[in-house]
Design a protein around this motif. Structure first.
Motif, PDB file in Angstrom:
ATOM      1  N   GLU A  32       0.597  -1.744  -0.220  1.00  5.25           N
ATOM      2  CA  GLU A  32      -0.110   0.149   0.091  1.00  5.25           C
ATOM      3  C   GLU A  32       0.946   1.576   0.395  1.00  5.25           C
ATOM      4  O   GLU A  32       0.274   2.276  -0.014  1.00  5.25           O
ATOM      5  CB  GLU A  32      -1.114  -0.085   1.360  1.00  5.25           C
ATOM      6  CG  GLU A  32      -1.733  -1.205   1.746  1.00  5.25           C
ATOM      7  CD  GLU A  32      -2.432  -1.480   2.446  1.00  5.25           C
ATOM      8  OE1 GLU A  32      -2.309  -0.576   3.053  1.00  5.25           O
ATOM      9  OE2 GLU A  32      -3.604  -1.919   2.648  1.00  5.25           O
ATOM     10  N   THR A  33       2.308   1.093  -0.087  1.00  9.06           N
ATOM     11  CA  THR A  33       2.764   2.653   1.328  1.00  9.06           C
ATOM     12  C   THR A  33       4.055   2.707  -0.413  1.00  9.06           C
ATOM     13  O   THR A  33       4.801   3.439  -0.133  1.00  9.06           O
ATOM     14  CB  THR A  33       3.250   2.429   2.201  1.00  9.06           C
ATOM     15  OG1 THR A  33       3.654   1.307   2.382  1.00  9.06           O
ATOM     16  CG2 THR A  33       2.163   2.491   2.828  1.00  9.06           C
ATOM     17  N   GLN A  34       4.263   1.184  -1.176  1.00 14.13           N
ATOM     18  CA  GLN A  34       6.052   1.117  -1.677  1.00 14.13           C
ATOM     19  C   GLN A  34       6.203   2.285  -2.695  1.00 14.13           C
ATOM     20  O   GLN A  34       7.164   2.500  -2.491  1.00 14.13           O
ATOM     21  CB  GLN A  34       6.402   0.036  -2.074  1.00 14.13           C
ATOM     22  CG  GLN A  34       4.963  -0.065  -3.354  1.00 14.13           C
ATOM     23  CD  GLN A  34       5.094  -1.736  -4.092  1.00 14.13           C
ATOM     24  OE1 GLN A  34       5.956  -2.772  -3.394  1.00 14.13           O
ATOM     25  NE2 GLN A  34       4.493  -1.727  -4.968  1.00 14.13           N
ATOM     26  N   ALA A  35       5.837   2.803  -3.331  1.00 11.53           N
ATOM     27  CA  ALA A  35       5.276   4.075  -4.401  1.00 11.53           C
ATOM     28  C   ALA A  35       5.488   5.205  -3.512  1.00 11.53           C
ATOM     29  O   ALA A  35       6.963   5.923  -3.779  1.00 11.53           O
ATOM     30  CB  ALA A  35       4.229   4.258  -5.056  1.00 11.53           C
ATOM     31  N   ARG A  36       5.012   5.093  -2.785  1.00 10.52           N
ATOM     32  CA  ARG A  36       4.973   6.875  -1.400  1.00 10.52           C
ATOM     33  C   ARG A  36       6.926   6.006  -0.964  1.00 10.52           C
ATOM     34  O   ARG A  36       7.862   7.611  -1.053  1.00 10.52           O
ATOM     35  CB  ARG A  36       4.331   6.617  -0.511  1.00 10.52           C
ATOM     36  CG  ARG A  36       4.518   7.855   0.515  1.00 10.52           C
ATOM     37  CD  ARG A  36       3.690   7.484   1.574  1.00 10.52           C
ATOM     38  NE  ARG A  36       4.408   6.462   2.767  1.00 10.52           N
ATOM     39  CZ  ARG A  36       4.253   6.352   3.329  1.00 10.52           C
ATOM     40  NH1 ARG A  36       2.790   6.646   4.264  1.00 10.52           N
ATOM     41  NH2 ARG A  36       4.027   5.245   4.254  1.00 10.52           N
ATOM     42  N   ASP A  37       7.139   5.534  -0.516  1.00 13.78           N
ATOM     43  CA  ASP A  37       8.415   5.348  -0.061  1.00 13.78           C
ATOM     44  C   ASP A  37      10.155   5.293  -0.576  1.00 13.78           C
ATOM     45  O   ASP A  37      10.693   6.111  -0.539  1.00 13.78           O
ATOM     46  CB  ASP A  37       8.257   4.173   0.748  1.00 13.78           C
ATOM     47  CG  ASP A  37       7.102   4.114   2.477  1.00 13.78           C
ATOM     48  OD1 ASP A  37       6.656   4.809   2.087  1.00 13.78           O
ATOM     49  OD2 ASP A  37       7.164   2.872   2.892  1.00 13.78           O
ATOM     50  N   TYR A  38       9.005   4.964  -1.941  1.00 14.75           N
ATOM     51  CA  TYR A  38      10.825   4.826  -2.844  1.00 14.75           C
ATOM     52  C   TYR A  38      10.243   6.207  -3.199  1.00 14.75           C
ATOM     53  O   TYR A  38      11.856   6.871  -3.290  1.00 14.75           O
ATOM     54  CB  TYR A  38       9.750   4.174  -4.202  1.00 14.75           C
ATOM     55  CG  TYR A  38      10.726   4.064  -5.071  1.00 14.75           C
ATOM     56  CD1 TYR A  38      11.596   3.218  -5.168  1.00 14.75           C
ATOM     57  CD2 TYR A  38      10.965   5.224  -5.783  1.00 14.75           C
ATOM     58  CE1 TYR A  38      13.093   3.010  -6.981  1.00 14.75           C
ATOM     59  CE2 TYR A  38      12.291   5.374  -7.228  1.00 14.75           C
ATOM     60  CZ  TYR A  38      12.759   4.383  -6.965  1.00 14.75           C
ATOM     61  OH  TYR A  38      13.264   3.842  -8.542  1.00 14.75           O
ATOM     62  N   LEU A  39       9.306   7.173  -3.455  1.00 12.16           N
ATOM     63  CA  LEU A  39       9.889   8.270  -3.701  1.00 12.16           C
ATOM     64  C   LEU A  39      10.276   8.827  -2.158  1.00 12.16           C
ATOM     65  O   LEU A  39      11.528  10.113  -2.436  1.00 12.16           O
ATOM     66  CB  LEU A  39       8.639   9.182  -4.163  1.00 12.16           C
ATOM     67  CG  LEU A  39       7.897   8.838  -5.663  1.00 12.16           C
ATOM     68  CD1 LEU A  39       6.309   8.885  -5.848  1.00 12.16           C
ATOM     69  CD2 LEU A  39       9.032   8.865  -6.950  1.00 12.16           C
ATOM     70  N   LEU A  40       9.714   8.713  -1.773  1.00 12.48           N
ATOM     71  CA  LEU A  40      10.343  10.024  -0.712  1.00 12.48           C
ATOM     72  C   LEU A  40      12.205   9.477  -0.083  1.00 12.48           C
ATOM     73  O   LEU A  40      12.838  10.287   0.641  1.00 12.48           O
ATOM     74  CB  LEU A  40       9.516   9.332   1.013  1.00 12.48           C
ATOM     75  CG  LEU A  40       8.094  10.011   0.954  1.00 12.48           C
ATOM     76  CD1 LEU A  40       7.327  10.199   1.720  1.00 12.48           C
ATOM     77  CD2 LEU A  40       8.331  11.758   0.677  1.00 12.48           C
ATOM     78  N   GLU A  41      12.087   8.589   0.032  1.00 10.88           N
ATOM     79  CA  GLU A  41      13.535   7.604   0.028  1.00 10.88           C
ATOM     80  C   GLU A  41      14.980   8.088  -0.582  1.00 10.88           C
ATOM     81  O   GLU A  41      15.692   8.886   0.173  1.00 10.88           O
ATOM     82  CB  GLU A  41      13.598   6.244   0.278  1.00 10.88           C
ATOM     83  CG  GLU A  41      12.875   5.600   0.993  1.00 10.88           C
ATOM     84  CD  GLU A  41      12.624   4.511   1.532  1.00 10.88           C
ATOM     85  OE1 GLU A  41      13.398   4.091   0.827  1.00 10.88           O
ATOM     86  OE2 GLU A  41      11.686   3.379   2.410  1.00 10.88           O
ATOM     87  N   ARG A  42      14.011   8.601  -1.817  1.00 14.22           N
ATOM     88  CA  ARG A  42      15.142   9.412  -3.175  1.00 14.22           C
ATOM     89  C   ARG A  42      14.725  10.781  -3.213  1.00 14.22           C
ATOM     90  O   ARG A  42      15.479  11.248  -4.115  1.00 14.22           O
ATOM     91  CB  ARG A  42      14.579   8.557  -3.869  1.00 14.22           C
ATOM     92  CG  ARG A  42      15.235   6.985  -3.583  1.00 14.22           C
ATOM     93  CD  ARG A  42      14.655   5.959  -4.757  1.00 14.22           C
ATOM     94  NE  ARG A  42      14.907   4.285  -4.643  1.00 14.22           N
ATOM     95  CZ  ARG A  42      15.179   3.642  -4.045  1.00 14.22           C
ATOM     96  NH1 ARG A  42      14.067   3.784  -2.737  1.00 14.22           N
ATOM     97  NH2 ARG A  42      15.414   2.202  -3.679  1.00 14.22           N
TER      98      ARG A  42
END
Length: 320
Positions: free
Chosen positions: A101-111
């Protein structure tokens, strides 16, 4: 907090020094909640409070919150399972559900914090790619057309070949075996960067420029926008960034291979091989002062190496 932990791990490569990390071994009945994962570069390891508090053992792990103790631990990927398989499996199942549910958000925020540095490197690569796209076809043309030295067909397998006389066993019609000498091409030495001279060498400038633009667009969204965006928008932006990074990395790697041809040791190998009387091709190769010169049949032809390619090695481009 999770992003801060991941950033510190990436910068220090020492998860056990994170101020949020608790070194004590968790009780068997302490319920974990997995909040994230981390990876260390190859060759770096970290201890784990669950199973190896004093030994460097893991190159990846989980960020685990233990609500019963109100502590956070950075542990090995499967280590809590050795203490309580049921609690570990339940935590993994919940983590996998939340991650989808959150992988796209986390991918962007982490990078997001890495985009500026990536764009700077991509800009340097673009300058090199622009020069390479013009120089290497011209260099190939100088060998093939101007100097009459078909170099790429001779080295396309990555090796420099010489002619040698070798014995070969032959059986005649009577079944008698005898030895005769035959001339064969054998490997003399290896060569690098031969792909730079391919007639259909892939042009890098346009692909790299487009990928850099896409990365800039994907990295322009604020953290607040990303958190509030719909799942579809987050997925779209994450895919844009992922595709752009992959394209830049691919261009970087191809450019690195091209530049191997210009390394001094590689040109020295070619020059030494081409001066041998039994080499597959014979010619004189000169290089220095930013220029490559080919001489055959007392006719010399030169080409200037662009300033952008004289560094011989593209800047590093790493994707975590």
């Amino acid at each position: 907090m999770i992003l801060a932990i991941k950033h510190r791990v990436r910068e220090t490569r020492e998860p056990w020094t994170d101020p949020n990390h608790t070194h004590t071994k968790p009780p068997r009945d302490s319920r974990p909640v997995y909040l994230g994962e981390f990876d260390l570069p190859r060759g770096y390891l970290t201890p784990c409070p669950c199973c190896s508090p004093n030994n460097y053992k893991f190159g990846a792990g989980k960020i685990a919150w233990f609500p019963d103790e109100h502590v956070l631990r950075l542990i090995g990927p499967q280590c809590f399972r050795t203490l309580n398989p049921d609690l570990h499996d339940a935590a993994v199942a919940q983590w996998e559900k939340e991650k989808k549910e959150t992988q796209a958000r986390d991918y962007l925020l982490e990078r997001r914090d890495l985009v500026e540095g990536w764009l700077l490197v991509a800009g340097e690569l673009l300058v090199m790619a622009r020069a390479a796209d013009r120089f290497f076809p011209a260099l190939s043309g100088m060998f093939d057309n101007r100097a009459g030295v078909p170099l790429y067909p001779a080295i396309r397998d990555g090796f420099l070949h010489v002619w040698e006389e070798q014995p070969e066993f032959v059986t005649n019609e009577k079944g008698e075996t005898y030895t005769k000498m035959v001339t064969k091409l054998v490997i003399h030495n290896a060569v690098s960067g031969e792909q730079a001279l391919k007639p259909n060498r892939k042009q890098l400038e346009v692909a790299l420029s487009q990928a850099r633009t896409a990365l800039s667009q994907a990295g322009a969204f604020s953290a607040e926008y990303i958190k509030a965006a719909s799942a579809e928008d987050k997925t779209r932006i994450a895919k844009m960034m992922q595709t752009a990074l992959k394209a830049i990395k691919q261009c970087h790697d191809l450019l690195e291979i091209d530049c191997r041809f210009l390394r001094v040791e590689n040109l020295q190998n070619i020059r030494g091989w081409a001066s041998r009387p039994n080499a597959r091709l014979q010619f004189e190769l000169g290089f220095g002062d930013g220029r490559i010169t080919v001489t055959k049949d007392e006719q010399s032809h030169s080409i200037i190496i662009p300033e952008a390619l004289r560094v011989r090695v593209p800047p590093s481009f790493e994707i975590p």
